[in-house]
Design a protein around this motif. Structure first.
Motif, PDB file in Angstrom:
ATOM      1  N   SER A  32     -69.080 -14.691 -60.160  1.00 16.78           N
ATOM      2  CA  SER A  32     -69.346 -14.813 -61.597  1.00 16.78           C
ATOM      3  C   SER A  32     -68.409 -13.908 -62.383  1.00 16.78           C
ATOM      4  O   SER A  32     -67.933 -14.267 -63.465  1.00 16.78           O
ATOM      5  N   ARG A  33     -68.093 -12.747 -61.827  1.00 21.75           N
ATOM      6  CA  ARG A  33     -67.162 -11.822 -62.468  1.00 21.75           C
ATOM      7  C   ARG A  33     -65.761 -12.436 -62.557  1.00 21.75           C
ATOM      8  O   ARG A  33     -65.011 -12.144 -63.492  1.00 21.75           O
ATOM      9  N   GLU A  34     -65.414 -13.296 -61.607  1.00 20.16           N
ATOM     10  CA  GLU A  34     -64.093 -13.924 -61.605  1.00 20.16           C
ATOM     11  C   GLU A  34     -64.059 -15.224 -62.418  1.00 20.16           C
ATOM     12  O   GLU A  34     -63.074 -15.964 -62.371  1.00 20.16           O
ATOM     13  N   GLY A  35     -65.143 -15.507 -63.142  1.00 23.65           N
ATOM     14  CA  GLY A  35     -65.111 -16.606 -64.098  1.00 23.65           C
ATOM     15  C   GLY A  35     -65.576 -17.950 -63.592  1.00 23.65           C
ATOM     16  O   GLY A  35     -65.328 -18.983 -64.229  1.00 23.65           O
ATOM     17  N   HIS A  36     -66.274 -17.974 -62.466  1.00 22.21           N
ATOM     18  CA  HIS A  36     -66.767 -19.247 -61.930  1.00 22.21           C
ATOM     19  C   HIS A  36     -68.176 -19.550 -62.456  1.00 22.21           C
ATOM     20  O   HIS A  36     -68.928 -18.638 -62.811  1.00 22.21           O
ATOM     21  N   ASP A  37     -68.521 -20.834 -62.506  1.00 16.14           N
ATOM     22  CA  ASP A  37     -69.865 -21.257 -62.896  1.00 16.14           C
ATOM     23  C   ASP A  37     -70.746 -21.264 -61.653  1.00 16.14           C
ATOM     24  O   ASP A  37     -70.539 -22.078 -60.742  1.00 16.14           O
ATOM     25  N   ILE A  38     -71.724 -20.371 -61.605  1.00 16.22           N
ATOM     26  CA  ILE A  38     -72.524 -20.154 -60.401  1.00 16.22           C
ATOM     27  C   ILE A  38     -73.945 -20.664 -60.600  1.00 16.22           C
ATOM     28  O   ILE A  38     -74.579 -20.384 -61.619  1.00 16.22           O
ATOM     29  N   THR A  39     -74.435 -21.397 -59.599  1.00 17.65           N
ATOM     30  CA  THR A  39     -75.855 -21.736 -59.504  1.00 17.65           C
ATOM     31  C   THR A  39     -76.346 -21.214 -58.168  1.00 17.65           C
ATOM     32  O   THR A  39     -75.771 -21.522 -57.123  1.00 17.65           O
TER      33      THR A  39
END
Length: 464
Positions: A32-39
């Protein structure tokens, strides 16, 4: 303009993480810190609520192998599913369902059982897995590398084992105390490069004028054939240990013992559980298995704590591992390795004299993050290997350069490189070298970058 276009197309991936344990939480935080959309998906509602709120990501409560739940999580548009639950079978099932439903969705499974680990190639091929990762096995391999070179605090490999990154602390009265990097290179270091230094809790990418001091924790990168002669010239011990005492008989202990026995090291394991001792006796006939409490100082003395060359604390309890290592430090001169599962008190742990500290969850997350960055990359200069250094304050990244670009066929001294960055190593056609200013990156090279920047996913990221 090419550089601008490359940056413009970079965007985060849609990633589903199944399993909200230590590794799942670490991945959620980093990705998430690297800018990905996480579920993130887990059966524990309270854990999901806490993690989703902490990292501002989506959380879904339920079974990650369920078709309907994966649909709710957005599997049809997902780029990657990472299954890191406590169950190998559930992880494999999650990935299998995801491959059937997802449109060009990559899958990563954590698989820890020794029987499955022997069949990784078959599992990847038949189930279409992009990556199979075993934290205990990977941790044991790192420990074995350290015991092969006991002077080191850490030993990491690049370029298919042809390059090694060695971290150690400069002792008092060592020849390195007060020496500049330039002098080190001219008088001692044949194809060896000091690429990162930790001093007073600061991480420095050194230039030629930098002066090393006793107490510095230094990371060197070198060709595998040169590292032993280099360390020997500095007065460090370079021979592998002859024996080891392991406390704890879990999976990591099994994998480590298996590796060490193959290296010719005598292995002794202390384990409390009688049934597990019987299993280990069958699995490791060449090891000495002792049924007893490894935290019993009398037992440790009876088993020769004061005479052993290495001691590895591998119980399932961090506090026990820390106390065992401190005890071994006091009553023996053994090389010590400590396994830590949690990072709640990392600052305190780092202040203690625990020798080499291994975090299996970080070994797992690094392999997965390297895969994610390579998948995110819009060009073909893909990440091969990634290591976080000095508690995530620096990174060592191996790129495979597949095509010509703004960094190829130009002398390194003419490239406008970011500050706090070193091109540490180039591996080309079976030959490895520390590059100088006149050397060039060419198509087909494996290039190792060390930097205090984070988030690089393409070789072009080294440019200003």
């Amino acid at each position: 303009m090419k550089r601008e276009r490359h940056l413009a197309v970079q965007k985060g991936l849609n990633i589903i993480i199944v399993g909200c344990g230590k590794v799942g939480i670490t991945l959620a935080e980093q990705l998430s810190r690297e800018g990905h959309d996480i579920t993130i998906v887990d059966k524990d509602a309270s854990t999901i609520q806490a993690v989703a709120a902490q990292f501002d990501i989506m959380g879904i409560v339920g079974n990650g192998a369920s078709y309907s739940l994966l649909m709710e999580a957005g599997i049809e548009s997902a780029d990657l599913v990472i299954a890191v639950t406590e169950s190998d079978e559930l992880n494999l099932l999650c990935c299998t369902v995801a491959k059937q439903v997802g449109d060009d969705c990559s899958t990563i499974a954590r698989v820890r059982t020794p029987d499955y680990s022997k069949e990784v190639g078959y599992l990847r091929e038949k189930l279409g897995l992009s990556l199979v990762i075993n934290p205990e096995l990977e941790a044991s391999l790192e420990m074995a590398r350290i015991l092969f070179l006991p002077t080191a605090l850490e030993v990491n490999s690049f370029a298919h084992g042809q390059a090694e990154m060695i971290k150690f602390q400069i002792p008092d009265d060592n020849i390195l105390d007060g020496m500049t990097i330039t002098k080190l290179g001219s008088e001692h270091a044949n194809n060896v490069l000091a690429c990162a230094v930790e001093r007073d809790n600061n991480v420095i990418i050194p230039d030629g004028t930098f002066r090393l001091l006793a107490g510095d924790i230094v990371t060197f990168v070198a060709t595998r054939k040169n590292i032993h002669s280099f360390l020997k010239s500095l007065g460090f011990k370079t021979k592998q240990v002859k024996n080891t005492l392991i406390v704890g008989g879990g999976r990591t202990s099994y994998y480590l013992a298996h590796q060490l026995i193959r290296m010719g090291v005598d292995v002794k394991i202390i384990e409390k559980d009688t049934a597990r001792c019987e299993e280990l006796s069958i699995l490791l006939p060449k090891a000495v298995i002792i049924n007893g409490d490894g935290c019993d100082s009398e037992l440790l003395n009876e088993e020769g704590l004061d005479r052993i060359e290495s001691f590895v604390a591998l119980t399932g309890i961090d506090e026990e591992n820390v106390m065992l290592t401190l005890h071994a430090r006091k009553y023996s001169s053994a090389k010590v390795i400590t396994k830590i599962n949690h990072n709640t008190f990392k600052d305190i742990i780092n202040s203690l004299d625990l020798g080499s500290v291994i975090y299996p969850r970080y070994i797992t997350s690094e392999a997965i993050i390297a895969f994610v960055r390579a998948k995110k990359n819009s060009m073909d200069s893909n990440i091969e290997t990634l290591y976080h250094m000095f508690d995530y304050r620096a990174e060592a990244i191996e790129f495979h350069v597949d095509k010509k670009s703004a960094v190829t066929d130009i002398p390194l001294m003419e490239l406008k490189l970011k500050k706090n960055l070193l091109v540490a190593f180039i591996y080309r056609k079976g030959k490895a070298k520390i590059p100088g200013g006149q050397d060039m990156i060419r198509t087909g090279d494996h290039v190792i970058i060390v930097t205090t920047h984070s988030g690089f996913d393409d070789i072009l990221d080294i440019l200003e």
